[in-house]
Design a protein around this motif. Structure first.
Motif, PDB file in Angstrom:
ATOM      1  N   ARG A  45       0.823  -1.214   0.000  1.00 20.04           N
ATOM      2  CA  ARG A  45       0.000   0.000   0.000  1.00 20.04           C
ATOM      3  C   ARG A  45       0.857   1.263   0.000  1.00 20.04           C
ATOM      4  NH1 ARG A  45      -5.430   0.030   1.270  1.00 20.04           N
ATOM      5  NH2 ARG A  45      -6.374  -2.006   1.700  1.00 20.04           N
ATOM      6  N   ILE A  48       1.895   2.679  -3.446  1.00 19.33           N
ATOM      7  CA  ILE A  48       0.867   3.136  -4.377  1.00 19.33           C
ATOM      8  C   ILE A  48       0.199   4.369  -3.791  1.00 19.33           C
ATOM      9  CG2 ILE A  48      -1.256   2.546  -5.612  1.00 19.33           C
ATOM     10  CD1 ILE A  48      -0.533  -0.429  -5.133  1.00 19.33           C
ATOM     11  N   SER A  49       0.100   5.435  -4.581  1.00 20.97           N
ATOM     12  CA  SER A  49      -0.590   6.646  -4.128  1.00 20.97           C
ATOM     13  C   SER A  49      -1.374   7.243  -5.286  1.00 20.97           C
ATOM     14  CB  SER A  49       0.412   7.671  -3.568  1.00 20.97           C
ATOM     15  OG  SER A  49       1.365   8.032  -4.552  1.00 20.97           O
ATOM     16  N   GLU A  50      -2.221   8.220  -4.975  1.00 19.57           N
ATOM     17  CA  GLU A  50      -3.027   8.895  -5.977  1.00 19.57           C
ATOM     18  C   GLU A  50      -2.556  10.332  -6.132  1.00 19.57           C
ATOM     19  OE1 GLU A  50      -7.497   7.640  -6.496  1.00 19.57           O
ATOM     20  OE2 GLU A  50      -7.044   7.782  -4.359  1.00 19.57           O
ATOM     21  N   LYS A  51      -2.252  10.714  -7.383  1.00 21.71           N
ATOM     22  CA  LYS A  51      -1.926  12.108  -7.680  1.00 21.71           C
ATOM     23  C   LYS A  51      -3.192  12.947  -7.636  1.00 21.71           C
ATOM     24  CE  LYS A  51       0.050  10.658 -11.476  1.00 21.71           C
ATOM     25  NZ  LYS A  51       0.758  10.601 -12.781  1.00 21.71           N
ATOM     26  N   ASP A  55      -6.119   8.710 -10.372  1.00 16.81           N
ATOM     27  CA  ASP A  55      -4.866   8.836 -11.126  1.00 16.81           C
ATOM     28  C   ASP A  55      -3.725   8.368 -10.231  1.00 16.81           C
ATOM     29  OD1 ASP A  55      -2.904   9.422 -12.930  1.00 16.81           O
ATOM     30  OD2 ASP A  55      -3.110  11.607 -12.803  1.00 16.81           O
ATOM     31  N   PHE A  56      -3.274   7.134 -10.450  1.00 15.25           N
ATOM     32  CA  PHE A  56      -2.335   6.483  -9.545  1.00 15.25           C
ATOM     33  C   PHE A  56      -0.888   6.691  -9.979  1.00 15.25           C
ATOM     34  CE2 PHE A  56      -6.298   4.177  -9.109  1.00 15.25           C
ATOM     35  CZ  PHE A  56      -6.409   4.021  -7.742  1.00 15.25           C
ATOM     36  N   THR A  58       2.966   4.762  -8.708  1.00 17.27           N
ATOM     37  CA  THR A  58       3.580   3.745  -7.848  1.00 17.27           C
ATOM     38  C   THR A  58       5.087   3.955  -7.793  1.00 17.27           C
ATOM     39  OG1 THR A  58       4.071   2.101  -9.568  1.00 17.27           O
ATOM     40  CG2 THR A  58       1.813   2.134  -8.689  1.00 17.27           C
ATOM     41  N   THR A 112      -1.247   2.725 -15.203  1.00 18.16           N
ATOM     42  CA  THR A 112      -0.845   2.502 -13.809  1.00 18.16           C
ATOM     43  C   THR A 112      -1.999   1.957 -12.975  1.00 18.16           C
ATOM     44  OG1 THR A 112       0.836   4.233 -13.919  1.00 18.16           O
ATOM     45  CG2 THR A 112       0.114   3.580 -11.740  1.00 18.16           C
ATOM     46  N   GLY A 113      -3.240   2.392 -13.269  1.00 17.24           N
ATOM     47  CA  GLY A 113      -4.388   1.864 -12.536  1.00 17.24           C
ATOM     48  C   GLY A 113      -4.509   0.358 -12.705  1.00 17.24           C
ATOM     49  N   ALA A 116      -1.512  -1.201 -10.725  1.00 23.28           N
ATOM     50  CA  ALA A 116      -1.654  -1.126  -9.274  1.00 23.28           C
ATOM     51  C   ALA A 116      -2.622  -2.183  -8.740  1.00 23.28           C
ATOM     52  CB  ALA A 116      -2.125   0.269  -8.861  1.00 23.28           C
ATOM     53  N   THR A 117      -3.541  -2.644  -9.584  1.00 26.30           N
ATOM     54  CA  THR A 117      -4.489  -3.677  -9.157  1.00 26.30           C
ATOM     55  C   THR A 117      -4.058  -5.074  -9.594  1.00 26.30           C
ATOM     56  OG1 THR A 117      -5.826  -3.274 -11.141  1.00 26.30           O
ATOM     57  CG2 THR A 117      -6.433  -2.084  -9.148  1.00 26.30           C
TER      58      THR A 117
END
Length: 293
Positions: A45, A48-51, A55-56, A58, A112-113, A116-117
Motif C-alpha cells: 500500500r 501506491i498513491s493517488e496524484k 490517477d495512480f 507507484t 498505472t491503474g 496497481a491492481t
C-alpha cells in the motif's frame, strides 16, 4: 526501421539526429523487465498513491522514469528529459516541447491503474520531440515483450514487420475507444452505440492508451477519440498511426501539437471514417478541413 540499428530520421536537417533504435529499445525493455514485471501484484500500500482521484502513481513508475531517462540521456546527451511524473510534481512543463531543444518524453507505466491492481495491461511509452514535431516513438508491452517503433517518414514497425491501419469491409466490425463524457453524451453517439445498436462495432477502453494505439496500427482496432492529448500518452501513438497510413488529427482538424494537450483528438483508418466519426462524436454540420501532415 525494419532492422534494429542506427536510423537517420527523415525531414529537415535541424530535426535530424542519428538515433540508435536498438539502444532505445534495449533501454526500455531492460528497465521494464527489471522494474515492472517482477512488481505486478506485489506492491505494498505504501508503494501506491493517488496524484488525483483515480490517477495512480507507484514506486515502479518513479523507478522506470528515472532509469529510462538516464539510459536515454546516454543515447542523446543533448536532449532534455520530460517524464509524466516530473510534470505531475511540477519539475517539468509540456510547454517546453515548443522549443528547439530535443526532448525525450516518457510515460513510465501507461495504465498505472491496471498495474496497481495487478492487471498486466500496461505499456512503456517514449517519444522524441523537437519544436512540437514528433520525430520518433516507441510503445513497449513488458508482458508480451512486444515493442512498436516508428520514425517520422520511416513507417511504424514491430518485430521486423511494417504495420498499417485497417478499415474492415463491414463497418459493423469496426471497433475503437472513446474517452470523454462530452463525446458519449451526444445523441448520435447514443444512436450509434446505445444498447442494442452498435451500428459501427464495439467501443472498448483498455485504461491503457498504449495498448489502444498498438491495436490500431496492428489492424485489430480502428479508431480512437480522446478528450485530452497528453504527450506521454499520445505523441508516440499519433506518429505511429500516421506512419501506418491512418488519419490522426485534433478534433478541429489540425495536426497534433504535443505542447497543447487541451484539444481532443480523433484517429481513424481513413478520411471518410474520420469525417463520419467526427459527425457522431464531435460536431454538427460540415467536419473541418484536415490540416496536411
Amino acid at each position: 526501421m525494419g532492422r534494429r540499428g542506427s536510423c537517420r530520421i527523415c525531414g529537415d536537417h535541424r530535426l535530424n539526429p542519428d538515433i540508435d533504435f536498438s539502444a532505445v529499445c534495449r533501454a526500455i525493455e531492460e528497465v521494464a523487465s527489471a522494474e515492472i514485471k517482477p512488481k505486478l501484484g506485489v506492491l505494498s500500500r505504501s508503494e501506491i498513491s493517488e496524484k488525483s482521484a483515480g490517477d495512480f502513481v507507484t514506486s515502479a513508475d518513479l523507478a522506470v522514469e528515472r532509469q529510462v531517462g538516464d539510459r536515454l540521456r546516454d543515447i542523446i546527451p543533448s536532449a532534455d528529459i520530460l517524464g509524466e511524473e516530473a510534470v505531475a510534481e511540477g519539475r517539468a512543463s509540456v510547454a517546453s516541447l515548443r522549443g528547439d531543444r530535443l526532448h525525450w518524453v516518457i510515460d513510465p507505466i501507461d495504465g498505472t491503474g491496471n498495474f496497481a491492481t495487478g492487471y498486466p495491461l500496461v505499456a512503456v511509452i517514449v517519444s522524441l520531440i523537437q519544436a512540437d514535431e514528433i520525430l520518433a516513438g516507441w510503445i513497449h508491452d513488458p508482458f508480451s515483450n512486444r515493442t512498436l517503433e516508428a520514425s517520422l517518414g520511416g513507417g511504424a514497425w514491430m518485430s521486423g514487420r511494417r504495420l498499417s491501419c485497417h478499415r474492415p469491409d463491414d463497418l459493423r466490425l469496426m471497433n475503437g475507444s472513446v474517452y470523454g463524457r462530452r463525446f458519449r453524451d451526444r445523441p448520435l453517439f447514443q444512436d450509434t452505440w446505445g444498447r442494442g445498436r452498435a451500428k459501427l462495432g464495439a467501443i472498448w477502453n483498455a485504461r491503457c492508451v498504449g495498448h489502444e494505439h498498438l491495436a490500431r496500427v496492428s489492424g485489430l482496432a480502428h479508431f480512437g477519440c480522446y478528450s485530452r492529448l497528453l504527450p506521454w500518452d499520445h505523441a508516440a501513438g499519433f506518429l505511429m498511426h500516421r506512419e501506418a497510413g491512418g488519419i490522426a488529427r485534433r478534433i478541429d482538424g489540425s495536426c497534433y501539437k504535443p505542447s497543447d494537450p487541451s484539444i481532443g483528438g480523433l484517429l481513424a483508418p481513413d478520411r471518410e471514417i474520420w469525417r463520419e466519426l467526427w459527425n457522431i462524436l464531435v460536431g454538427d454540420g460540415e467536419p473541418p478541413e484536415l490540416e496536411a501532415d
